[in-house]
Write a protein that holds these residues in place. Structure first.
Motif, mmCIF file in Angstrom:
data_model
loop_
_atom_site.group_PDB
_atom_site.id
_atom_site.type_symbol
_atom_site.label_atom_id
_atom_site.label_comp_id
_atom_site.label_asym_id
_atom_site.label_seq_id
_atom_site.Cartn_x
_atom_site.Cartn_y
_atom_site.Cartn_z
ATOM 1 N N LEU A 70 0.672 -1.260 -0.101
ATOM 2 C CA LEU A 70 -0.003 0.092 -0.037
ATOM 3 C C LEU A 70 0.742 1.321 0.150
ATOM 4 N N PHE A 71 2.197 1.438 1.060
ATOM 5 C CA PHE A 71 2.814 2.489 0.873
ATOM 6 C C PHE A 71 4.399 2.185 0.503
ATOM 7 N N ASN A 72 4.899 3.167 0.051
ATOM 8 C CA ASN A 72 6.323 2.902 -0.147
ATOM 9 C C ASN A 72 7.235 3.424 0.911
ATOM 10 N N ILE A 73 8.400 3.445 1.200
ATOM 11 C CA ILE A 73 9.349 3.610 2.081
ATOM 12 C C ILE A 73 9.425 5.057 2.139
ATOM 13 N N SER A 74 9.438 5.801 1.044
ATOM 14 C CA SER A 74 9.660 7.199 1.005
ATOM 15 C C SER A 74 8.555 7.904 1.702
ATOM 16 N N LYS A 75 7.091 7.432 1.381
ATOM 17 C CA LYS A 75 5.919 8.135 1.870
ATOM 18 C C LYS A 75 6.121 7.870 3.501
ATOM 19 N N ILE A 76 6.403 6.730 3.801
ATOM 20 C CA ILE A 76 6.501 6.351 5.223
ATOM 21 C C ILE A 76 7.473 7.274 5.960
ATOM 22 N N MET A 77 8.734 7.119 5.609
ATOM 23 C CA MET A 77 9.815 7.909 6.247
ATOM 24 C C MET A 77 9.410 9.417 6.107
ATOM 25 N N GLN A 78 8.956 9.871 5.044
ATOM 26 C CA GLN A 78 8.521 11.378 4.899
ATOM 27 C C GLN A 78 7.658 11.886 6.112
ATOM 28 N N SER A 79 6.550 11.232 6.192
ATOM 29 C CA SER A 79 5.853 11.385 7.358
ATOM 30 C C SER A 79 6.364 11.305 8.759
ATOM 31 N N ILE A 80 7.060 10.273 9.147
ATOM 32 C CA ILE A 80 7.628 9.959 10.523
ATOM 33 C C ILE A 80 8.628 11.418 10.422
ATOM 34 N N LEU A 81 9.436 11.477 9.568
ATOM 35 C CA LEU A 81 10.778 12.482 9.826
ATOM 36 C C LEU A 81 10.192 13.939 9.753
ATOM 37 N N LEU A 82 9.202 14.325 8.971
ATOM 38 C CA LEU A 82 8.247 15.402 9.000
ATOM 39 C C LEU A 82 7.743 15.810 10.248
ATOM 40 N N SER A 83 6.961 14.940 10.777
ATOM 41 C CA SER A 83 6.386 14.978 11.962
ATOM 42 C C SER A 83 7.206 15.183 13.200
ATOM 43 N N TYR A 84 8.104 14.558 13.282
ATOM 44 C CA TYR A 84 9.152 14.647 14.166
ATOM 45 C C TYR A 84 9.819 16.100 14.305
ATOM 46 N N SER A 85 10.209 16.248 12.935
ATOM 47 C CA SER A 85 11.132 17.587 12.865
ATOM 48 C C SER A 85 10.246 18.734 13.305
ATOM 49 N N LEU A 86 8.832 18.834 13.138
ATOM 50 C CA LEU A 86 7.877 19.916 13.459
ATOM 51 C C LEU A 86 7.930 19.890 14.917
ATOM 52 N N GLN A 87 7.739 18.895 15.694
ATOM 53 C CA GLN A 87 7.880 18.757 17.146
ATOM 54 C C GLN A 87 9.233 19.113 17.582
ATOM 55 N N PHE A 88 10.348 18.888 16.982
ATOM 56 C CA PHE A 88 11.602 19.080 17.425
ATOM 57 C C PHE A 88 11.857 20.820 17.267
ATOM 58 N N ARG A 89 11.266 21.267 16.220
ATOM 59 C CA ARG A 89 11.398 22.758 15.825
ATOM 60 C C ARG A 89 10.776 23.496 16.739
ATOM 61 N N ARG A 90 9.676 23.045 17.351
ATOM 62 C CA ARG A 90 8.553 23.797 18.097
ATOM 63 C C ARG A 90 9.388 23.896 19.617
ATOM 64 N N LYS A 91 9.779 22.617 20.017
ATOM 65 C CA LYS A 91 10.465 22.429 21.322
ATOM 66 C C LYS A 91 11.645 23.223 21.522
ATOM 67 N N TYR A 92 12.485 23.192 20.801
ATOM 68 C CA TYR A 92 13.812 23.808 20.845
ATOM 69 C C TYR A 92 13.937 25.262 20.208
ATOM 70 N N ASN A 93 12.592 25.675 19.689
ATOM 71 C CA ASN A 93 12.805 27.025 18.660
ATOM 72 C C ASN A 93 13.871 27.048 17.855
ATOM 73 N N TYR A 94 13.835 25.877 17.255
ATOM 74 C CA TYR A 94 14.939 25.855 15.906
ATOM 75 C C TYR A 94 14.315 26.055 14.673
ATOM 76 N N THR A 95 15.502 26.540 13.825
ATOM 77 C CA THR A 95 14.806 26.966 12.642
ATOM 78 C C THR A 95 15.890 26.417 11.504
ATOM 79 N N GLY A 96 15.628 25.752 10.226
ATOM 80 C CA GLY A 96 16.557 25.402 9.338
ATOM 81 C C GLY A 96 16.158 23.869 9.351
ATOM 82 N N HIS A 97 17.233 23.165 8.626
ATOM 83 C CA HIS A 97 17.067 21.819 8.328
ATOM 84 C C HIS A 97 17.549 21.050 9.618
#
Length: 170
Positions: A70-97
């Protein structure tokens, strides 16, 4: 530099690695590691992939994942990494990659190589001189393979499928 398209395989087992930008810590505290595991669990349920093993280090992580049709590895990893990075940016007031480039994925073929890959990732903290043994490091799926419970991991390769892991020589 040319960015090659990924080749997708249905029902393939992948060794996934990703790291923080400039090798910076992205799983800084235990709470960050807990958050990443919660994120991983959420998307595991959504995308119905199998997770056979993992290790979370401060600046990178390894996963062993089997996709489905049903789902390829890119879709899975994009969702996991994007979700975590949004939370990481919010917690640490981080900008950039947050992540250093794209995640790396290698297809693993054969049960023996899957077991070797899981052993490799479980020993990553030992090679990094963070733990004396794989058993000493709390942020990996090692405990499942040593007989303890770990609900996020789907299947104990070498145990559930092939009998006791000690019967499978690495």
């Amino acid at each position: 530099m040319v960015r090659y398209k990924r080749i997708y395989y249905h029902n393939a087992v992948y060794h996934i690695t990703f790291r923080g930008n400039n090798r910076q810590p992205i799983l800084k505290e235990n709470k960050d590691k807990e958050l990443f595991l919660e994120t991983l669990s959420k998307f595991k349920e959504r995308f119905q992939f199998k997770l056979y093993g993992f290790v979370l280090m401060d600046n990178h992580a390894h996963l062993v994942i089997e996709t489905n049709h049903l789902f390829n590895i890119s879709k899975i990893m994009q969702s996991i990494l994007l979700s975590y990075s949004l939370q990481f940016r919010r917690k640490y007031n981080y900008t950039g990659h947050v992540w250093q480039g794209r995640f790396k994925s290698n297809v693993i073929e054969g049960e023996r190589y899957i077991l070797q890959c899981i052993e490799y990732i479980h020993n990553n903290p030992v090679r990094a001189n963070i733990a004396t043994t794989a058993e000493d490091y709390l942020w990996s799926s090692f405990y499942l393979y040593s007989g303890n419970e770990n609900s996020i991991v789907t299947d104990r390769i070498g145990i559930d499928r092939y009998g006791d892991i000690s019967d499978t020589t690495l």
